[in-house]
Motif scaffolding. Structure first.
Motif, short mmCIF file in Angstrom:
data_model
loop_
_atom_site.label_atom_id
_atom_site.label_comp_id
_atom_site.label_asym_id
_atom_site.label_seq_id
_atom_site.Cartn_x
_atom_site.Cartn_y
_atom_site.Cartn_z
N THR A 37 34.57 27.66 51.27
CA THR A 37 34.24 29.04 51.63
C THR A 37 35.37 29.96 51.21
O THR A 37 36.53 29.54 51.11
CB THR A 37 34.00 29.17 53.15
OG1 THR A 37 35.17 28.72 53.86
CG2 THR A 37 32.81 28.33 53.59
N GLY A 44 36.81 32.27 52.84
CA GLY A 44 37.78 32.41 53.92
C GLY A 44 37.34 31.54 55.06
O GLY A 44 37.00 30.37 54.87
N ASN A 45 37.35 32.10 56.27
CA ASN A 45 36.81 31.38 57.40
C ASN A 45 35.28 31.31 57.29
O ASN A 45 34.66 32.03 56.52
CB ASN A 45 37.20 32.07 58.71
CG ASN A 45 38.70 32.05 58.92
OD1 ASN A 45 39.37 31.02 58.70
ND2 ASN A 45 39.25 33.19 59.33
N VAL A 46 34.69 30.41 58.09
CA VAL A 46 33.24 30.31 58.08
C VAL A 46 32.64 31.61 58.59
O VAL A 46 33.10 32.18 59.58
CB VAL A 46 32.80 29.12 58.96
CG1 VAL A 46 31.28 29.10 59.10
CG2 VAL A 46 33.30 27.82 58.36
N GLU A 53 33.21 37.77 56.27
CA GLU A 53 34.33 38.56 56.75
C GLU A 53 34.85 39.46 55.65
O GLU A 53 34.58 39.24 54.46
CB GLU A 53 35.44 37.65 57.29
CG GLU A 53 35.92 36.61 56.30
CD GLU A 53 36.90 35.62 56.94
OE1 GLU A 53 37.09 35.69 58.16
OE2 GLU A 53 37.46 34.80 56.19
N ASP A 89 36.39 38.42 52.27
CA ASP A 89 35.58 37.75 51.24
C ASP A 89 35.43 38.60 49.99
O ASP A 89 35.15 38.07 48.91
CB ASP A 89 34.19 37.41 51.80
CG ASP A 89 34.22 36.32 52.86
OD1 ASP A 89 35.24 35.61 52.94
OD2 ASP A 89 33.23 36.19 53.60
N GLN A 125 34.71 19.97 57.58
CA GLN A 125 34.96 21.40 57.67
C GLN A 125 34.34 22.13 56.48
O GLN A 125 33.95 21.52 55.48
CB GLN A 125 36.47 21.68 57.70
CG GLN A 125 37.16 21.29 59.00
CD GLN A 125 38.64 21.61 58.96
OE1 GLN A 125 39.31 21.26 57.99
NE2 GLN A 125 39.15 22.29 59.97
N SER A 126 34.28 23.47 56.59
CA SER A 126 33.68 24.27 55.51
C SER A 126 34.46 24.18 54.21
O SER A 126 33.91 24.39 53.13
CB SER A 126 33.57 25.73 55.95
OG SER A 126 34.86 26.25 56.24
N ASN A 127 35.76 23.86 54.29
CA ASN A 127 36.54 23.72 53.06
C ASN A 127 36.40 22.35 52.42
O ASN A 127 37.02 22.06 51.40
CB ASN A 127 38.01 24.02 53.34
CG ASN A 127 38.64 23.04 54.33
OD1 ASN A 127 38.02 22.05 54.73
ND2 ASN A 127 39.88 23.33 54.74
N THR A 161 37.18 26.50 66.55
CA THR A 161 35.92 27.22 66.51
C THR A 161 35.44 27.39 65.07
O THR A 161 36.24 27.73 64.18
CB THR A 161 36.06 28.60 67.17
OG1 THR A 161 36.47 28.42 68.52
CG2 THR A 161 34.75 29.38 67.12
N GLY A 162 34.15 27.16 64.85
CA GLY A 162 33.61 27.31 63.49
C GLY A 162 32.35 26.50 63.30
O GLY A 162 31.80 25.92 64.24
#
Length: 564
Positions: A383, A385-387, A390, A393, A516-518, A542-543
């Motif tokens: 991603t 940035g974070n999931v 945001e 991005d 994780q998303s990464n 959190t995510g």
């Protein structure tokens, strides 16, 4: 001087068009053979199937009716030696050139002039029986010459003798209609439905799995509606998309705006009518046939994972916006796919990314072509940035930029834009988690709003964004992969401490991974209880995470959960 300018402009356009084609390796190809009577001839004349291909993001494909869309022909006439001399050689050319889809319109002229006012439906049985024998011969010849062909036997729609004869008393069809007792729509239309049911029943009896039928009776009523009062019984109106479909309302003719030759034609549709018909056939038959070449289809995640971000830091979800606002502020769209469902042991040969326009004020910034160059898409393995969407991005570093060639014309609602990911960037498709795409329109500045709103992954599969993935020839094709697997369920979702996982009896996983998303794996454990699994996730940040289960056959199933 004027001629010189025209020549230079033409050469400039041709050079730009040719360069785009060469750079993206997009090759034009006839894909649909149009064969039959006037209901084949007019869609060929109006290029209705070409328009439908453009709308569905496949502008390099075309329909051809050369020597095969023959007006005023019935099934017997197609078997005349002179007619066979014209159309039969095309079947061998199609086999050579890979034209393996066909739309066939036939039998209308076999029955159109057999109906008189007061006749029972069974009056069609004898002529349809003889016509079917002719059709047997025609279809067998087609299949012999082109064994790979898949044929859609076209369905007709209601005529309209009401408006054309009221407005044009000299209408050439008037004598034909009056000579058969001037039947009203409610007397004529049941014959169209009767024929459609006979076509469908014939296919059930035929041992010809390469011939198909889609019932579209009433499509013109469905699309156009009767927006002005009919000038004959029942004198009423109805809005679009309200009649029973398929089947229509047998009390009404096909709407006047759907008819051909500016409303003069009582039997045939106009350009818009045949375009609606071609789009319906494309959606119900031709696109599913083309999808057979695809190994895996992945739909975007939707929710908080599809959305948009502006250069001033505004964000949004629910739909994906690109373009610029009235103050010139640009918007980019973010699309998220769970590509962990892909098999990392298979070679990805091709990926096509489709998005479909929902609404918006967007107009082309320069001459609109079927292969636009005014869009750009970046890819991120993981991603940006974070999931979730945001502000960062917008300018976040991508794994690669400008990674696709574009096809299609997203100029109106329901038009698709296709992005063919260039081969050099296929390695950024993340088989351990998410892959994100960032889409934008390439413009300098503007003073008026010009925004395209695309459907996100929360809508139906057909409208939502999706990736068509093709593996190399040495790989075995899989099926469509949805973002939510049916092999197991997770609950509660979201969760703050414990995640419960239940399996179907046919699915017995032996290991699980939390990703994780990464793309990094944060848990990897064996499974002892094959009925239910309880995972402690209190320690996770959190995510949004992917839970990936693997069974003894190394088959993988994936589902998402949110850690609060």
């Amino acid at each position: 001087m004027k001629n010189l300018f025209v020549l230079i402009a033409f050469l400039g356009f041709f050079y730009n068009f040719s360069f785009t084609q060469d750079a993206c390796n997009i090759q034009h190809k006839n894909k649909i053979r149009i064969l039959g009577d006037s209901w084949a001839h007019f869609p060929y004349l109006y290029k209705a199937y070409d328009s439908a291909f453009v709308k569905f993001g496949l502008p390099e494909y075309h329909g051809t009716g050369r020597n095969t869309a023959l007006i005023s022909m019935n099934s017997e006439a197609f078997l005349h030696p002179l007619a066979k001399f014209v159309w039969q050689p095309m079947m061998e050319l199609d086999a050579r050139d890979g034209v393996d889809l066909m739309i066939m319109s036939m039998l209308g002229n076999d029955i159109a002039f057999k109906i008189h006012k007061g006749d029972p439906l069974s009056v069609l049985d004898a002529p349809l029986h003889q016509a079917r024998l002719n059709l047997d011969t025609i279809i067998d010849f087609i299949h012999e010459k082109n064994p790979n062909v898949q044929i859609l036997w076209m369905c007709y729609d209601f005529p309209n003798f009401v408006d054309p004869i009221i407005d044009f008393p000299w209408n050439p069809y008037r004598d034909i209609w009056e000579g058969r007792g001037s039947p009203e729509p409610f007397e004529l239309n049941p014959f169209i439905n009767y024929m459609a049911h006979l076509q469908d029943s014939i296919l059930q009896l035929w041992n010809r799995p390469y011939v198909h039928f889609v019932n579209n009776v009433g499509l013109m009523q469905w699309m156009f509606g009767q927006t002005t009062p009919l000038r004959a019984w029942p004198f009423g109106t109805y809005p679009p998309k309200t009649v029973p479909f398929p089947g229509g309302d047998e009390r009404y003719p096909s709407p006047y705006p759907a008819m051909g030759l500016g409303g003069l034609d009582t039997y045939h549709l106009g350009p818009q009518g045949y375009t609606y018909l071609a789009e319906y056939q494309m959606r119900k038959f031709f696109i599913p046939q083309l999808k057979k070449e695809v190994d895996t289809t992945i739909y975007s995640e939707g929710g908080i994972l599809d959305g948009w971000v502006s250069e001033t830091g505004m964000t949004g979800t629910g739909e994906v916006k690109i373009g610029h606002q009235g103050n010139g502020v640009k918007l980019k769209g973010i699309f998220t796919f769970n590509t962990a469902v892909l098999d990392p042991n298979k070679t990805i040969e091709k990926v096509a990314f489709y998005v479909r326009r929902k609404s918006g004020s967007y107009k082309s910034y320069k001459f609109e072509t079927n292969f636009p160059t005014n869009f750009s898409v970046d890819i991120k393995s993981g991603t940006f940035g974070n999931v979730g969407i945001e502000a960062s991005d917008y300018n976040a570093t991508a794994s690669a930029t400008d990674v696709a060639c574009f096809a299609g014309r997203p100029i109106d609602v329901d038009y698709s834009l296709r992005m063919d990911i260039i081969a050099d960037y296929l390695s950024y498709i993340n088989t351990n988690g998410y892959t994100q795409f960032r889409l934008e329109v390439l413009v300098d500045s503007a003073t008026s709003e010009s925004i395209i709103n695309f459907f996100n992954g929360d809508t139906t599969e057909f409208e939502g964004p999706y990736l068509d993935v093709y593996y190399g020839e040495d790989n075995v094709a899989t099926s469509i992969v949805n973002k939510n697997t049916i092999d197991f369920n997770v609950f509660p979702n979201p969760t703050s401490d414990l995640l419960y996982v239940s399996f179907s009896n046919s699915f017995q996983p032996i290991t699980y991974q939390i990703i994780q998303s990464n793309g990094s794996v944060v848990q990897n454990k064996n499974i002892n209880n094959t009925k239910e699994l309880i995972i402690d996730v209190k320690h996770l940040a959190t995510g949004i995470y992917q839970l990936q289960l693997t069974d003894k056959n190394n088959d993988i199933s994936v589902n998402s959960f949110v850690k609060e």
